[in-house]
Design a protein around this motif. Structure first.
Motif, PDB file in Angstrom:
ATOM      1  N   PRO A 233      -3.460  13.622   6.711  1.00 57.36           N
ATOM      2  CA  PRO A 233      -2.950  14.888   7.252  1.00 57.36           C
ATOM      3  C   PRO A 233      -1.801  14.630   8.227  1.00 57.36           C
ATOM      4  N   ILE A 234      -0.737  15.443   8.146  1.00 53.58           N
ATOM      5  CA  ILE A 234       0.408  15.311   9.047  1.00 53.58           C
ATOM      6  C   ILE A 234       0.912  16.710   9.413  1.00 53.58           C
ATOM      7  N   THR A 235       1.932  16.751  10.271  1.00 56.42           N
ATOM      8  CA  THR A 235       2.661  17.996  10.556  1.00 56.42           C
ATOM      9  C   THR A 235       4.039  17.878   9.918  1.00 56.42           C
ATOM     10  N   PHE A 236       4.400  18.864   9.120  1.00 55.87           N
ATOM     11  CA  PHE A 236       5.687  18.839   8.423  1.00 55.87           C
ATOM     12  C   PHE A 236       6.337  20.210   8.576  1.00 55.87           C
ATOM     13  N   ASN A 237       7.577  20.220   9.094  1.00 52.65           N
ATOM     14  CA  ASN A 237       8.279  21.476   9.380  1.00 52.65           C
ATOM     15  C   ASN A 237       7.457  22.396  10.273  1.00 52.65           C
ATOM     16  N   GLY A 238       6.725  21.779  11.202  1.00 48.87           N
ATOM     17  CA  GLY A 238       5.959  22.550  12.164  1.00 48.87           C
ATOM     18  C   GLY A 238       4.622  23.068  11.662  1.00 48.87           C
ATOM     19  N   ASN A 239       4.258  22.746  10.437  1.00 50.87           N
ATOM     20  CA  ASN A 239       3.004  23.245   9.869  1.00 50.87           C
ATOM     21  C   ASN A 239       2.135  22.082   9.396  1.00 50.87           C
ATOM     22  N   GLY A 240       0.838  22.366   9.268  1.00 51.66           N
ATOM     23  CA  GLY A 240      -0.080  21.357   8.765  1.00 51.66           C
ATOM     24  C   GLY A 240       0.206  21.032   7.309  1.00 51.66           C
ATOM     25  N   ALA A 241       0.162  19.765   6.966  1.00 52.55           N
ATOM     26  CA  ALA A 241       0.453  19.331   5.594  1.00 52.55           C
ATOM     27  C   ALA A 241      -0.264  18.009   5.337  1.00 52.55           C
ATOM     28  N   PHE A 242      -0.094  17.488   4.119  1.00 55.79           N
ATOM     29  CA  PHE A 242      -0.672  16.195   3.746  1.00 55.79           C
ATOM     30  C   PHE A 242       0.420  15.323   3.143  1.00 55.79           C
ATOM     31  N   ILE A 243       0.385  14.060   3.505  1.00 53.05           N
ATOM     32  CA  ILE A 243       1.316  13.105   2.910  1.00 53.05           C
ATOM     33  C   ILE A 243       0.517  12.143   2.043  1.00 53.05           C
ATOM     34  N   GLY A 244       0.913  12.036   0.796  1.00 58.79           N
ATOM     35  CA  GLY A 244       0.263  11.130  -0.147  1.00 58.79           C
ATOM     36  C   GLY A 244       1.201   9.999  -0.512  1.00 58.79           C
ATOM     37  N   ILE A 245       0.714   8.776  -0.445  1.00 56.19           N
ATOM     38  CA  ILE A 245       1.511   7.602  -0.795  1.00 56.19           C
ATOM     39  C   ILE A 245       0.834   6.938  -1.993  1.00 56.19           C
ATOM     40  N   PHE A 246       1.573   6.826  -3.100  1.00 53.28           N
ATOM     41  CA  PHE A 246       0.975   6.383  -4.354  1.00 53.28           C
ATOM     42  C   PHE A 246       1.794   5.266  -5.002  1.00 53.28           C
ATOM     43  N   LYS A 247       1.086   4.483  -5.803  1.00 58.32           N
ATOM     44  CA  LYS A 247       1.698   3.393  -6.563  1.00 58.32           C
ATOM     45  C   LYS A 247       1.361   3.592  -8.037  1.00 58.32           C
ATOM     46  N   ASP A 248       2.351   3.384  -8.879  1.00 58.91           N
ATOM     47  CA  ASP A 248       2.131   3.471 -10.326  1.00 58.91           C
ATOM     48  C   ASP A 248       1.352   2.236 -10.778  1.00 58.91           C
ATOM     49  N   ILE A 249       0.122   2.456 -11.258  1.00 57.82           N
ATOM     50  CA  ILE A 249      -0.707   1.324 -11.694  1.00 57.82           C
ATOM     51  C   ILE A 249      -0.950   1.368 -13.201  1.00 57.82           C
ATOM     52  N   SER A 250      -0.131   2.122 -13.914  1.00 53.95           N
ATOM     53  CA  SER A 250      -0.316   2.235 -15.367  1.00 53.95           C
ATOM     54  C   SER A 250      -0.251   0.872 -16.041  1.00 53.95           C
ATOM     55  N   GLN A 251       0.755   0.071 -15.677  1.00 54.98           N
ATOM     56  CA  GLN A 251       0.903  -1.254 -16.285  1.00 54.98           C
ATOM     57  C   GLN A 251      -0.238  -2.169 -15.870  1.00 54.98           C
ATOM     58  N   GLN A 252      -0.644  -2.034 -14.597  1.00 53.19           N
ATOM     59  CA  GLN A 252      -1.751  -2.856 -14.108  1.00 53.19           C
ATOM     60  C   GLN A 252      -3.034  -2.531 -14.861  1.00 53.19           C
ATOM     61  N   MET A 253      -3.284  -1.226 -15.094  1.00 54.38           N
ATOM     62  CA  MET A 253      -4.489  -0.836 -15.822  1.00 54.38           C
ATOM     63  C   MET A 253      -4.438  -1.331 -17.265  1.00 54.38           C
ATOM     64  N   LEU A 254      -3.226  -1.336 -17.832  1.00 61.49           N
ATOM     65  CA  LEU A 254      -3.061  -1.858 -19.186  1.00 61.49           C
ATOM     66  C   LEU A 254      -3.383  -3.346 -19.231  1.00 61.49           C
ATOM     67  N   GLU A 255      -2.899  -4.080 -18.209  1.00 62.02           N
ATOM     68  CA  GLU A 255      -3.188  -5.514 -18.144  1.00 62.02           C
ATOM     69  C   GLU A 255      -4.676  -5.757 -17.929  1.00 62.02           C
ATOM     70  N   ASP A 256      -5.305  -4.929 -17.062  1.00 59.03           N
ATOM     71  CA  ASP A 256      -6.747  -5.063 -16.837  1.00 59.03           C
ATOM     72  C   ASP A 256      -7.512  -4.826 -18.133  1.00 59.03           C
ATOM     73  N   GLU A 257      -7.041  -3.825 -18.887  1.00 62.27           N
ATOM     74  CA  GLU A 257      -7.703  -3.522 -20.158  1.00 62.27           C
ATOM     75  C   GLU A 257      -7.559  -4.692 -21.127  1.00 62.27           C
ATOM     76  N   ARG A 258      -6.396  -5.326 -21.125  1.00 62.49           N
ATOM     77  CA  ARG A 258      -6.190  -6.488 -21.990  1.00 62.49           C
ATOM     78  C   ARG A 258      -7.083  -7.653 -21.565  1.00 62.49           C
TER      79      ARG A 258
END
Length: 486
Positions: A233-258
């Motif tokens: 949770p953060i404050t953005f433009n003076g209002n309550g908001a959420f910041i999400g930080i994400f990583k693309d793990i599609s290739q990693q999941m493919l490697e795990d599956e292999r």
């Protein structure tokens, strides 16, 4: 102004808490109250000969008043802001109001002026403006920082996208920020993950930490990807908001599956001899009963029943081998009957155990135990654990499977009577390519550990050298499927 009106005015004039004065049209004080003397920093007599700073103030009143007409100023007083230095050097911010007093015939007599000290308000406004500028500067710096991050950053409020950095736009194949602003997160997160999304929102509103998450998302070009990250949770433009930080793990999941598939194929190859032995037994029975049928003068239904039963056993073993070896591309968790799953794995492994003079002895509850997961992956876990137990026992013996459960979790222990491990060996388990076997890859336990963790569980190891090892899988329990439908 009538006499009685003048008396009322005169009383209010002298007792007012704000500065007041009557000013002639040529810009001199005619009358003023004590509040004005205090405000300007001079005693009453000193204002008879105004100082330069007071003179500047009077000139400003005269200039402002000349811009209007007597009739208009009777209705709408002119107001202006003026900085003023007291004799002590203290700077004041004054708001001056100028109107015209007329006689009974409407002829203008003089200016009526009011002086209000707005210094405190102006200082507060300046401080607020400085604070706002500082926050704006920090927010701009914050956004510049986010733009430079290689990870996807998304800011949402009430489930609506307010901002996405360049990496985020690239992830979902958006050409500009305008394409994602105002989009609901339910349009990005795949329908199959809505339950996860809702559960995280409920967790936040109940005061619990949100934690990390893995989502299947839909890109704007129709492609699907897996992302892993966390939300704060953060404050953005003076209002309550959420910041999400994400990583693309599609290739990693493919490697795990292999990796999982590679280990499954390796396991299938290692079990081949045991499976051949397991299939040979029912085939021998079928062959014998077929000969009995040929030599018998009349048909015996019991023979057909046994043959059918043995054929089903062969079919089951072959199907389990196919499940173990073929690729699985779906990642949909479903309710799984754990006891049924363990029975299937035990049946598949019995042939391998018999070749090494081993017995697999399940000690399980009578009723079904339900967990949420992917059956083929969970089978891989227990096949790996049983295979490890067999490889640790070279002189025959027993392998025990204990299952204990309660409302929240189930503990499945695989206990062998093998060579055991030292503390150092236990600590090294799970590291890629670390193995205690001459022909091992070290990937089996790492994959087992990852599968268990992905199911919200954990795995522990207890071992005593020359006495045996116990692997315990702890996994969340759910209600029976029919009770979970809402």
């Amino acid at each position: 102004m009538r006499p009685n009106e003048f008396q009322s005015f005169d009383f209010a004039f002298n007792h007012a808490v704000i500065g007041m004065a009557l000013v002639s049209f040529d810009g001199t004080f005619l009358k003023w109250n004590s509040a004005l003397s205090t405000l300007l920093g001079y005693d009453h007599n000193e204002l008879l000969t105004p100082s330069p700073s007071v003179r500047t103030l009077l000139d400003q009143i005269h200039e402002i008043a000349e811009l209007g007409t007597p009739s208009s100023m009777n209705i709408h007083p002119h107001r202006f802001q003026q900085d003023y230095f007291q004799p002590t050097g203290h700077l004041l911010s004054l708001e001056v109001s100028v109107s015209i007093i007329s006689d009974g015939n409407g002829a203008p007599l003089y200016y009526f002026t009011q002086f209000e000290n707005k210094t405190m308000i102006r200082q507060m406004e300046t401080q607020l403006q400085d604070a706002e500028n500082s926050l704006l500067e920090k927010e701009n710096s914050f956004l510049q920082l986010l733009e430079g991050l290689p990870l996807t950053v998304v800011i949402t409020a009430n489930g609506i996208v307010q901002y996405a950095n360049s990496a985020g736009l690239q992830l979902i194949h958006a050409e500009s920020l305008d394409q994602v602003l105002g989009i609901s997160t339910t349009n990005i997160v795949d329908l199959s993950n809505y339950a996860i999304l809702q559960e995280r929102r409920e967790r936040y509103f109940s005061g619990n930490t949100i934690g990390s998450v893995c989502y299947l998302i839909n890109c704007l070009n129709g492609q699907q990807k897996y992302v892993d990250g966390f939300t704060l949770p953060i404050t953005f433009n003076g209002n309550g908001a959420f910041i999400g930080i994400f990583k693309d793990i599609s290739q990693q999941m493919l490697e795990d599956e292999r990796l999982i598939q590679s280990e499954k194929l390796s396991t299938a190859g290692q079990l081949a001899a045991g499976i051949a032995h397991e299939i040979r037994n029912p085939l021998t029975a079928i062959n014998g009963f077929m000969k009995l049928i040929r030599s018998s003068e009349r048909m015996n239904d019991k023979y057909f029943f046994i043959i059918e039963s043995e054929l089903k056993r062969i079919e089951f073993i072959v199907n389990e081998l196919l499940v173990l070896s073929k690729p699985q591309t779906t990642h949909v968790s479903k309710p799984v009957d754990l006891l049924s799953l363990l029975e299937q794995v035990t049946t598949l492994m019995n042939g391998q155990a018999a070749l090494k003079n081993l017995k697999i002895l399940p000690v399980c509850a009578d009723q079904s135990i339900w967990i949420n997961g992917e059956a083929y992956q969970l089978k891989q876990v227990f096949i790996n654990l049983l295979k490890n137990a067999m490889e640790a026992m070279n002189s025959g013996g027993n392998i025990y499977i204990h299952v204990l459960t309660n409302e929240s979790e189930t503990r499945i222990s695989v206990q062998d009577e093998g060579c055991g491990m030292t503390e150092e060996q236990i600590k090294a388990l799970g590291k890629p390519f670390y193995t205690t076997k001459e022909t091992g890859t070290g990937l089996g336990f790492m994959i087992t550990q990852n599968i268990v963790h992905n199911h919200g569980g954990s795995i522990t190891v207890e071992s005593i050298p020359e006495q045996g090892t116990t692997f315990t899988v702890i996994i969340p329990t759910i209600l029976e499927p029919e009770e979970t439908v809402m």
